[in-house]
Design a protein around this motif. Sequence first.
Motif, PDB file in Angstrom:
ATOM      1  N   ASP A  87      24.727  55.563  39.159  1.00  0.00           N
ATOM      2  CA  ASP A  87      25.699  56.550  38.686  1.00  0.00           C
ATOM      3  C   ASP A  87      27.112  55.973  38.784  1.00  0.00           C
ATOM      4  O   ASP A  87      27.871  56.263  39.710  1.00  0.00           O
ATOM      5  CB  ASP A  87      25.589  57.828  39.518  1.00  0.00           C
ATOM      6  N   ARG A  88      27.447  55.092  37.824  1.00  0.00           N
ATOM      7  CA  ARG A  88      28.762  54.473  37.754  1.00  0.00           C
ATOM      8  C   ARG A  88      29.254  54.525  36.307  1.00  0.00           C
ATOM      9  O   ARG A  88      28.482  54.795  35.378  1.00  0.00           O
ATOM     10  CB  ARG A  88      28.703  53.015  38.204  1.00  0.00           C
ATOM     11  N   ALA A 126      24.763  40.393  36.118  1.00  0.00           N
ATOM     12  CA  ALA A 126      25.592  41.253  36.956  1.00  0.00           C
ATOM     13  C   ALA A 126      25.980  42.484  36.139  1.00  0.00           C
ATOM     14  O   ALA A 126      26.531  42.361  35.047  1.00  0.00           O
ATOM     15  CB  ALA A 126      26.840  40.506  37.409  1.00  0.00           C
ATOM     16  N   ARG A 127      25.681  43.644  36.664  1.00  0.00           N
ATOM     17  CA  ARG A 127      26.034  44.900  35.988  1.00  0.00           C
ATOM     18  C   ARG A 127      27.460  45.283  36.378  1.00  0.00           C
ATOM     19  O   ARG A 127      27.755  45.477  37.558  1.00  0.00           O
ATOM     20  CB  ARG A 127      25.054  46.002  36.381  1.00  0.00           C
ATOM     21  N   LYS A 128      28.318  45.400  35.393  1.00  0.00           N
ATOM     22  CA  LYS A 128      29.751  45.572  35.649  1.00  0.00           C
ATOM     23  C   LYS A 128      30.223  46.948  35.194  1.00  0.00           C
ATOM     24  O   LYS A 128      29.742  47.489  34.205  1.00  0.00           O
ATOM     25  CB  LYS A 128      30.540  44.465  34.939  1.00  0.00           C
ATOM     26  N   GLN A 129      31.200  47.466  35.914  1.00  0.00           N
ATOM     27  CA  GLN A 129      31.808  48.742  35.549  1.00  0.00           C
ATOM     28  C   GLN A 129      32.932  48.515  34.537  1.00  0.00           C
ATOM     29  O   GLN A 129      33.387  47.389  34.317  1.00  0.00           O
ATOM     30  CB  GLN A 129      32.334  49.434  36.800  1.00  0.00           C
ATOM     31  N   GLN A 130      33.359  49.603  33.938  1.00  0.00           N
ATOM     32  CA  GLN A 130      34.458  49.532  32.981  1.00  0.00           C
ATOM     33  C   GLN A 130      35.666  48.856  33.621  1.00  0.00           C
ATOM     34  O   GLN A 130      36.052  49.173  34.746  1.00  0.00           O
ATOM     35  CB  GLN A 130      34.853  50.935  32.512  1.00  0.00           C
ATOM     36  N   PHE A 164      29.716  37.290  45.401  1.00  0.00           N
ATOM     37  CA  PHE A 164      29.194  37.162  46.763  1.00  0.00           C
ATOM     38  C   PHE A 164      29.433  38.435  47.586  1.00  0.00           C
ATOM     39  O   PHE A 164      28.871  38.576  48.676  1.00  0.00           O
ATOM     40  CB  PHE A 164      29.864  35.990  47.484  1.00  0.00           C
ATOM     41  N   PHE A 165      30.283  39.344  47.130  1.00  0.00           N
ATOM     42  CA  PHE A 165      30.788  40.424  47.989  1.00  0.00           C
ATOM     43  C   PHE A 165      30.471  41.816  47.437  1.00  0.00           C
ATOM     44  O   PHE A 165      31.308  42.707  47.470  1.00  0.00           O
ATOM     45  CB  PHE A 165      32.296  40.263  48.177  1.00  0.00           C
ATOM     46  N   ARG A 166      29.247  41.999  46.911  1.00  0.00           N
ATOM     47  CA  ARG A 166      28.796  43.310  46.466  1.00  0.00           C
ATOM     48  C   ARG A 166      29.733  43.946  45.446  1.00  0.00           C
ATOM     49  O   ARG A 166      29.932  45.161  45.425  1.00  0.00           O
ATOM     50  CB  ARG A 166      28.596  44.249  47.659  1.00  0.00           C
ATOM     51  N   GLU A 167      30.280  43.118  44.602  1.00  0.00           N
ATOM     52  CA  GLU A 167      31.195  43.619  43.578  1.00  0.00           C
ATOM     53  C   GLU A 167      30.422  44.138  42.368  1.00  0.00           C
ATOM     54  O   GLU A 167      30.895  45.024  41.657  1.00  0.00           O
ATOM     55  CB  GLU A 167      32.131  42.485  43.138  1.00  0.00           C
ATOM     56  N   TYR A 168      29.213  43.611  42.158  1.00  0.00           N
ATOM     57  CA  TYR A 168      28.421  43.971  40.987  1.00  0.00           C
ATOM     58  C   TYR A 168      27.030  44.411  41.421  1.00  0.00           C
ATOM     59  O   TYR A 168      26.581  44.111  42.525  1.00  0.00           O
ATOM     60  CB  TYR A 168      28.277  42.770  40.038  1.00  0.00           C
TER      61      TYR A 168
END
Length: 277
Positions: A32-33, A118-122, A132-136
């Motif tokens: 849910d992003r 990597a699933r990226k937000q808008q 490496f840091f839970r960004e995606y």
Amino acid sequence: MGEKLGGALLRLLACWQAAWQALRARLRPSNDRDWRIEESVLASATVEGDLLHVRNVRNFEYRSRTDFTPDWYDRSYDLRELDSVDLVACYWMGAHVAHVFLSFGFAGREHLAISIEARKQQGQGYSSLRGFFREYQLIYVVADERDLVRQRSNHRRNPSEEVYLYRLKGTQETARRLLLEYVSKINSLHQRPEFYNTLTTNCTSNIWLHAHVDPGRPPLSWRVLLSGHVPRYLYDCGGLERSLPFEELRRRSHINARALAAESAPDFSQRIRQGLP
């Protein structure tokens, strides 16, 4: 003085609690992003006997990297016709790094490409360091080759991408087990979303993990982690055609010119494979 100090402490506590809640939310993967449109829809699949039913196969019509018409379709595939697995390697920053994904072929007519990304937000771009840091989060993009291959070969600019397609050696039974292994993971991400990690859960390390269904899987190597070297590693291990020297095989496997000529033709997949050994 005491009341002012107490009020300041309460406000500080409220700010700390809000920040902690935001951090906890960020540290938990969620579907849910506000996702980028390219990664907004998760695929899913069911198997009935020898039929594989796939929902949400991505098939965008690209005019440029950022200008496209979104589209998805549902399709059924006969697993008895699964007769090939191809490895696609895309280079944009030198010889050591590539994005690698697999494409499953059915009787030479249809191809189902699956890319671990990597699933990226808008508003997010991709950074290997931030990965490496839970960004995606992790996504398996299930797509038509006219989308997933052509996006990279025809429409990526600044930097452009050089795309190579290699036929993998193996049995039909191994190909089937590998595809069903992918399907299991694709479905599980609906219920148990995961974070993407540049090193441990990326396009190549996850392919290697899924390949445990193949008794002849090559051992883990630094060339799996440095993804640009994966094709040569597979060649050395006997996973690619060995009748040609690797450099000649690599030259014939370069598909950009054929992809540009085919553009959005219905037989795109067949045309980009012309001349492959």
